[in-house]
Design a protein around this motif. Structure first.
Motif, PDB file in Angstrom:
ATOM      1  N   SER A   7       0.852  -1.180   0.000  1.00  8.61           N
ATOM      2  CA  SER A   7       0.000   0.000   0.000  1.00  8.61           C
ATOM      3  C   SER A   7       0.891   1.234   0.000  1.00  8.61           C
ATOM      4  N   GLY A   8       0.277   2.388  -0.253  1.00  6.62           N
ATOM      5  CA  GLY A   8       1.016   3.639  -0.175  1.00  6.62           C
ATOM      6  C   GLY A   8       1.430   4.235  -1.496  1.00  6.62           C
ATOM      7  N   GLY A   9       1.163   3.532  -2.589  1.00  7.18           N
ATOM      8  CA  GLY A   9       1.490   4.095  -3.887  1.00  7.18           C
ATOM      9  C   GLY A   9       0.591   5.269  -4.224  1.00  7.18           C
ATOM     10  N   GLY A  10       0.933   5.966  -5.305  1.00 12.70           N
ATOM     11  CA  GLY A  10       0.127   7.093  -5.729  1.00 12.70           C
ATOM     12  C   GLY A  10       0.874   7.961  -6.703  1.00 12.70           C
ATOM     13  N   SER A  11       0.367   9.160  -6.889  1.00 12.74           N
ATOM     14  CA  SER A  11       0.969  10.119  -7.825  1.00 12.74           C
ATOM     15  C   SER A  11       1.615  11.252  -7.038  1.00 12.74           C
ATOM     16  N   VAL A  12       2.788  11.654  -7.487  1.00 14.11           N
ATOM     17  CA  VAL A  12       3.525  12.708  -6.805  1.00 14.11           C
ATOM     18  C   VAL A  12       4.340  13.466  -7.839  1.00 14.11           C
ATOM     19  N   LEU A  18       7.231   9.566  -1.087  1.00 11.75           N
ATOM     20  CA  LEU A  18       6.175   8.602  -0.801  1.00 11.75           C
ATOM     21  C   LEU A  18       6.727   7.543   0.138  1.00 11.75           C
ATOM     22  N   ARG A  19       5.847   6.950   0.908  1.00 12.68           N
ATOM     23  CA  ARG A  19       6.249   5.844   1.772  1.00 12.68           C
ATOM     24  C   ARG A  19       5.371   4.654   1.453  1.00 12.68           C
ATOM     25  N   LEU A  20       5.977   3.602   0.983  1.00 14.02           N
ATOM     26  CA  LEU A  20       5.259   2.364   0.714  1.00 14.02           C
ATOM     27  C   LEU A  20       5.299   1.462   1.941  1.00 14.02           C
ATOM     28  N   SER A  21       4.216   0.716   2.132  1.00 13.15           N
ATOM     29  CA  SER A  21       4.145  -0.259   3.212  1.00 13.15           C
ATOM     30  C   SER A  21       3.801  -1.618   2.631  1.00 13.15           C
ATOM     31  N   CYS A  22       4.222  -2.645   3.337  1.00 14.66           N
ATOM     32  CA  CYS A  22       3.905  -4.012   2.936  1.00 14.66           C
ATOM     33  C   CYS A  22       3.551  -4.803   4.182  1.00 14.66           C
ATOM     34  N   ALA A  23       2.317  -5.275   4.233  1.00 20.83           N
ATOM     35  CA  ALA A  23       1.889  -6.136   5.326  1.00 20.83           C
ATOM     36  C   ALA A  23       2.234  -7.568   4.956  1.00 20.83           C
ATOM     37  N   LEU A  77       6.866  -4.113   6.243  1.00 23.11           N
ATOM     38  CA  LEU A  77       8.057  -3.634   5.548  1.00 23.11           C
ATOM     39  C   LEU A  77       7.732  -2.272   4.950  1.00 23.11           C
ATOM     40  N   TYR A  78       8.709  -1.384   4.970  1.00 23.63           N
ATOM     41  CA  TYR A  78       8.502  -0.037   4.446  1.00 23.63           C
ATOM     42  C   TYR A  78       9.558   0.304   3.392  1.00 23.63           C
ATOM     43  N   LEU A  79       9.183   1.230   2.533  1.00 21.77           N
ATOM     44  CA  LEU A  79      10.148   1.819   1.621  1.00 21.77           C
ATOM     45  C   LEU A  79       9.868   3.325   1.583  1.00 21.77           C
ATOM     46  N   GLN A  80      10.752   4.077   2.219  1.00 22.57           N
ATOM     47  CA  GLN A  80      10.653   5.529   2.186  1.00 22.57           C
ATOM     48  C   GLN A  80      11.368   6.014   0.931  1.00 22.57           C
ATOM     49  N   MET A  81      10.658   6.740   0.095  1.00 19.90           N
ATOM     50  CA  MET A  81      11.203   7.196  -1.172  1.00 19.90           C
ATOM     51  C   MET A  81      11.212   8.712  -1.191  1.00 19.90           C
ATOM     52  N   ASN A  82      12.392   9.287  -1.266  1.00 20.68           N
ATOM     53  CA  ASN A  82      12.561  10.741  -1.306  1.00 20.68           C
ATOM     54  C   ASN A  82      13.167  11.164  -2.633  1.00 20.68           C
ATOM     55  N   SER A  83      13.080  12.452  -2.922  1.00 16.18           N
ATOM     56  CA  SER A  83      13.656  13.008  -4.145  1.00 16.18           C
ATOM     57  C   SER A  83      13.247  12.194  -5.372  1.00 16.18           C
ATOM     58  N   THR A 116       1.976  -2.076  -6.095  1.00 20.29           N
ATOM     59  CA  THR A 116       1.320  -0.782  -5.921  1.00 20.29           C
ATOM     60  C   THR A 116       1.976   0.198  -6.897  1.00 20.29           C
ATOM     61  N   GLN A 117       1.155   0.990  -7.564  1.00 19.36           N
ATOM     62  CA  GLN A 117       1.649   1.868  -8.621  1.00 19.36           C
ATOM     63  C   GLN A 117       2.174   3.179  -8.049  1.00 19.36           C
ATOM     64  N   VAL A 118       3.328   3.585  -8.525  1.00 15.69           N
ATOM     65  CA  VAL A 118       3.911   4.885  -8.200  1.00 15.69           C
ATOM     66  C   VAL A 118       4.098   5.646  -9.505  1.00 15.69           C
ATOM     67  N   THR A 119       3.561   6.855  -9.555  1.00 19.90           N
ATOM     68  CA  THR A 119       3.682   7.698 -10.742  1.00 19.90           C
ATOM     69  C   THR A 119       4.278   9.036 -10.327  1.00 19.90           C
ATOM     70  N   VAL A 120       5.377   9.410 -10.958  1.00 14.70           N
ATOM     71  CA  VAL A 120       6.064  10.658 -10.654  1.00 14.70           C
ATOM     72  C   VAL A 120       5.997  11.555 -11.883  1.00 14.70           C
ATOM     73  N   SER A 121       5.411  12.718 -11.726  1.00 18.64           N
ATOM     74  CA  SER A 121       5.266  13.644 -12.845  1.00 18.64           C
ATOM     75  C   SER A 121       6.318  14.741 -12.762  1.00 18.64           C
TER      76      SER A 121
END
Length: 122
Positions: A7-12, A18-23, A77-83, A116-121
Motif C-alpha cells: 500500500s502507499g502508492g500514488g501520484s507525486v 512517498l512511503r510504501l508499506s507491505c503487510a 516492511l517499508y520503503l521511504q522514497m525521497n527526491s 502498488t503503482q507509483v507515478t512521478v510527474s
C-alpha cells in the motif's frame, strides 16, 4: 504460503516523497525481504533488501534516496522514497526470499505481492 500486501502508492510530483508499506503474513524473521519495481517495457529491478539480521543493501539507482525498514518481526516492511524522479514511475512490489542473508545482488524472490503503482510527474 504467506501473503504480501503493498500500500502507499500514488501520484507525486518530481522531488516529492512517498512511503510504501507491505503487510507480510505467514513469513518468519529469517526471510530476507525487499522491494522490486517494474516500469512498462522494462525488466523488473531490485531496489532494496533487508536480511534476517537487519542488514540493508540498495541498488545504485536509488541509493541515498530510498530507505528500507521493517518492524522487528518483519510483519510490516517499508520503503521511504525521497527526491522522486519521473524515471521512478513503476509498479512497486514487496518480495520475500527464503534465503535469509540475501543482498541486492543475490536476492531471488520466492514470493511477490500484487504491487502498488507509483507515478512521478515532472
Amino acid at each position: 504460503q504467506g501473503q504480501l500486501v503493498e500500500s502507499g502508492g500514488g501520484s507525486v510530483q518530481a522531488g516529492g516523497s512517498l512511503r510504501l508499506s507491505c503487510a507480510a503474513s505467514g513469513y518468519t524473521y529469517y526471510y530476507s525481504m525487499g522491494w522490486f519495481r517494474q516500469a512498462p517495457g522494462k525488466e523488473r529491478e531490485g531496489l532494496a533488501v533487508i536480511d534476517r539480521y537487519g542488514r540493508r543493501s540498495y541498488a545504485d539507482s536509488v541509493k541515498g534516496r530510498f530507505t528500507i525498514s521493517s518492524d522487528n518481526a518483519k510483519s510490516t516492511l517499508y520503503l521511504q522514497m525521497n527526491s522522486l524522479k519521473p524515471e521512478d514511475t513503476a509498479m512497486y512490489y514487496c518480495v520475500a526470499d527464503q534465503w535469509g542473508e540475501a543482498t541486492i545482488a543475490t536476492m531471488t524472490p520466492d514470493y511477490w505481492g500484487q504491487g502498488t503503482q507509483v507515478t512521478v510527474s515532472s
